[in-house]
Design a protein around this motif. Structure first.
Motif, PDB file in Angstrom:
ATOM      1  N   ILE A  72       8.987   7.426   6.003  1.00 41.66           N
ATOM      2  CA  ILE A  72       9.045   7.517   7.464  1.00 41.66           C
ATOM      3  C   ILE A  72       7.944   8.452   7.968  1.00 41.66           C
ATOM      4  N   ALA A  73       7.758   9.578   7.302  1.00 39.92           N
ATOM      5  CA  ALA A  73       6.700  10.517   7.701  1.00 39.92           C
ATOM      6  C   ALA A  73       5.325   9.869   7.565  1.00 39.92           C
ATOM      7  N   ALA A  74       5.102   9.162   6.465  1.00 39.78           N
ATOM      8  CA  ALA A  74       3.808   8.501   6.266  1.00 39.78           C
ATOM      9  C   ALA A  74       3.563   7.438   7.330  1.00 39.78           C
ATOM     10  N   ASN A  75       4.580   6.634   7.634  1.00 45.20           N
ATOM     11  CA  ASN A  75       4.430   5.604   8.662  1.00 45.20           C
ATOM     12  C   ASN A  75       4.268   6.203  10.052  1.00 45.20           C
ATOM     13  N   THR A  76       4.733   7.410  10.231  1.00 43.39           N
ATOM     14  CA  THR A  76       4.563   8.096  11.510  1.00 43.39           C
ATOM     15  C   THR A  76       3.110   8.497  11.710  1.00 43.39           C
ATOM     16  N   MET A  77       2.404   8.777  10.605  1.00 39.62           N
ATOM     17  CA  MET A  77       1.032   9.275  10.704  1.00 39.62           C
ATOM     18  C   MET A  77      -0.021   8.189  10.731  1.00 39.62           C
ATOM     19  N   THR A  78       0.237   7.055  10.096  1.00 37.98           N
ATOM     20  CA  THR A  78      -0.768   5.999  10.033  1.00 37.98           C
ATOM     21  C   THR A  78      -0.076   4.639  10.083  1.00 37.98           C
ATOM     22  N   HIS A  79      -0.832   3.608  10.319  1.00 35.23           N
ATOM     23  CA  HIS A  79      -0.271   2.275  10.500  1.00 35.23           C
ATOM     24  C   HIS A  79       0.346   1.760   9.205  1.00 35.23           C
ATOM     25  N   VAL A  80       1.460   1.056   9.325  1.00 29.77           N
ATOM     26  CA  VAL A  80       2.178   0.537   8.159  1.00 29.77           C
ATOM     27  C   VAL A  80       1.313  -0.423   7.343  1.00 29.77           C
ATOM     28  N   ASP A  81       0.363  -1.106   7.959  1.00 33.40           N
ATOM     29  CA  ASP A  81      -0.557  -1.983   7.212  1.00 33.40           C
ATOM     30  C   ASP A  81      -1.300  -1.212   6.130  1.00 33.40           C
ATOM     31  N   ASN A  82      -1.701   0.021   6.452  1.00 32.39           N
ATOM     32  CA  ASN A  82      -2.415   0.849   5.474  1.00 32.39           C
ATOM     33  C   ASN A  82      -1.543   1.129   4.251  1.00 32.39           C
ATOM     34  N   HIS A  83      -0.257   1.388   4.470  1.00 28.09           N
ATOM     35  CA  HIS A  83       0.645   1.687   3.365  1.00 28.09           C
ATOM     36  C   HIS A  83       0.888   0.461   2.493  1.00 28.09           C
ATOM     37  N   ILE A  84       1.098  -0.676   3.132  1.00 24.20           N
ATOM     38  CA  ILE A  84       1.333  -1.901   2.375  1.00 24.20           C
ATOM     39  C   ILE A  84       0.103  -2.267   1.544  1.00 24.20           C
ATOM     40  N   GLN A  85      -1.071  -2.118   2.123  1.00 24.01           N
ATOM     41  CA  GLN A  85      -2.312  -2.406   1.408  1.00 24.01           C
ATOM     42  C   GLN A  85      -2.500  -1.446   0.232  1.00 24.01           C
ATOM     43  N   LEU A  86      -2.233  -0.164   0.441  1.00 23.88           N
ATOM     44  CA  LEU A  86      -2.373   0.829  -0.624  1.00 23.88           C
ATOM     45  C   LEU A  86      -1.406   0.553  -1.772  1.00 23.88           C
ATOM     46  N   LEU A  87      -0.168   0.199  -1.458  1.00 21.56           N
ATOM     47  CA  LEU A  87       0.796  -0.127  -2.506  1.00 21.56           C
ATOM     48  C   LEU A  87       0.363  -1.356  -3.307  1.00 21.56           C
ATOM     49  N   ALA A  88      -0.132  -2.377  -2.606  1.00 23.28           N
ATOM     50  CA  ALA A  88      -0.588  -3.594  -3.281  1.00 23.28           C
ATOM     51  C   ALA A  88      -1.781  -3.295  -4.195  1.00 23.28           C
ATOM     52  N   GLU A  89      -2.728  -2.471  -3.730  1.00 19.45           N
ATOM     53  CA  GLU A  89      -3.887  -2.107  -4.550  1.00 19.45           C
ATOM     54  C   GLU A  89      -3.471  -1.317  -5.790  1.00 19.45           C
ATOM     55  N   ALA A  90      -2.563  -0.372  -5.620  1.00 18.67           N
ATOM     56  CA  ALA A  90      -2.103   0.434  -6.757  1.00 18.67           C
ATOM     57  C   ALA A  90      -1.389  -0.440  -7.778  1.00 18.67           C
ATOM     58  N   ALA A  91      -0.611  -1.405  -7.309  1.00 19.90           N
ATOM     59  CA  ALA A  91       0.126  -2.301  -8.216  1.00 19.90           C
ATOM     60  C   ALA A  91      -0.809  -3.161  -9.045  1.00 19.90           C
ATOM     61  N   LYS A  92      -1.977  -3.504  -8.506  1.00 18.36           N
ATOM     62  CA  LYS A  92      -2.932  -4.359  -9.227  1.00 18.36           C
ATOM     63  C   LYS A  92      -3.750  -3.599 -10.260  1.00 18.36           C
ATOM     64  N   LYS A  93      -3.862  -2.280 -10.132  1.00 16.37           N
ATOM     65  CA  LYS A  93      -4.734  -1.507 -11.012  1.00 16.37           C
ATOM     66  C   LYS A  93      -4.202  -1.397 -12.433  1.00 16.37           C
ATOM     67  N   ASP A  94      -2.882  -1.373 -12.586  1.00 16.67           N
ATOM     68  CA  ASP A  94      -2.311  -1.172 -13.907  1.00 16.67           C
ATOM     69  C   ASP A  94      -0.919  -1.801 -13.932  1.00 16.67           C
ATOM     70  N   PRO A  95      -0.589  -2.519 -14.996  1.00 13.74           N
ATOM     71  CA  PRO A  95       0.742  -3.133 -15.068  1.00 13.74           C
ATOM     72  C   PRO A  95       1.872  -2.104 -14.977  1.00 13.74           C
ATOM     73  N   LEU A  96       1.572  -0.876 -15.368  1.00 19.71           N
ATOM     74  CA  LEU A  96       2.572   0.188 -15.287  1.00 19.71           C
ATOM     75  C   LEU A  96       3.044   0.407 -13.846  1.00 19.71           C
ATOM     76  N   TYR A  97       2.163   0.111 -12.885  1.00 16.28           N
ATOM     77  CA  TYR A  97       2.482   0.332 -11.475  1.00 16.28           C
ATOM     78  C   TYR A  97       2.821  -0.953 -10.727  1.00 16.28           C
TER      79      TYR A  97
END
Length: 122
Positions: A72-97
């Protein structure tokens, strides 16, 4: 136990969450203070641009609630699109994530909150 919390987590008297006087709303409870009898404080603080998160604020005590307050704090500071994109990028970098991939739930979640992020209050 409270003694373990005090010793290892440095919590005042081993408490869980924030302590406030019984029968009163928490400090900075915001609009929730008018609706709920004993709400946790919201994320805002008296200092502009400084937010709080964790078990001492909304939505409350416990690991899932503390994690939700961080989101909630993160979404308060920046657009939710940024968070979804960051999560998707992190998930692609390593199967562990791969568990971080928002998948279709990210697309379900986004329309619900995108008009509210970032917060105009900050």
């Amino acid at each position: 136990s409270p003694l373990a919390h005090e010793a290892f987590l440095r919590r005042d008297r081993g408490t869980y969450g924030m302590a406030w006087a019984a029968g009163s709303s928490a400090p900075q409870a915001g609009l929730l203070g008018n609706v709920l009898p004993f709400p946790f404080p919201n994320l805002k603080t008296p200092i502009d641009g400084l937010l709080r998160c964790g078990d001492s604020c909304f939505p409350g005590i416990g690991t899932p609630s503390a994690a939700a307050s961080g989101a909630i704090a993160a979404n308060t500071m920046t657009h939710v699109d940024n968070h979804i994109q960051l999560l998707a990028e992190a998930a692609k970098k390593d199967p562990l994530y791969s568990f971080l991939d928002p998948g279709f739930m990210g697309q379900v979640y986004k329309p619900l909150v995108q008009g509210l992020t970032p917060s105009a209050e900050l």
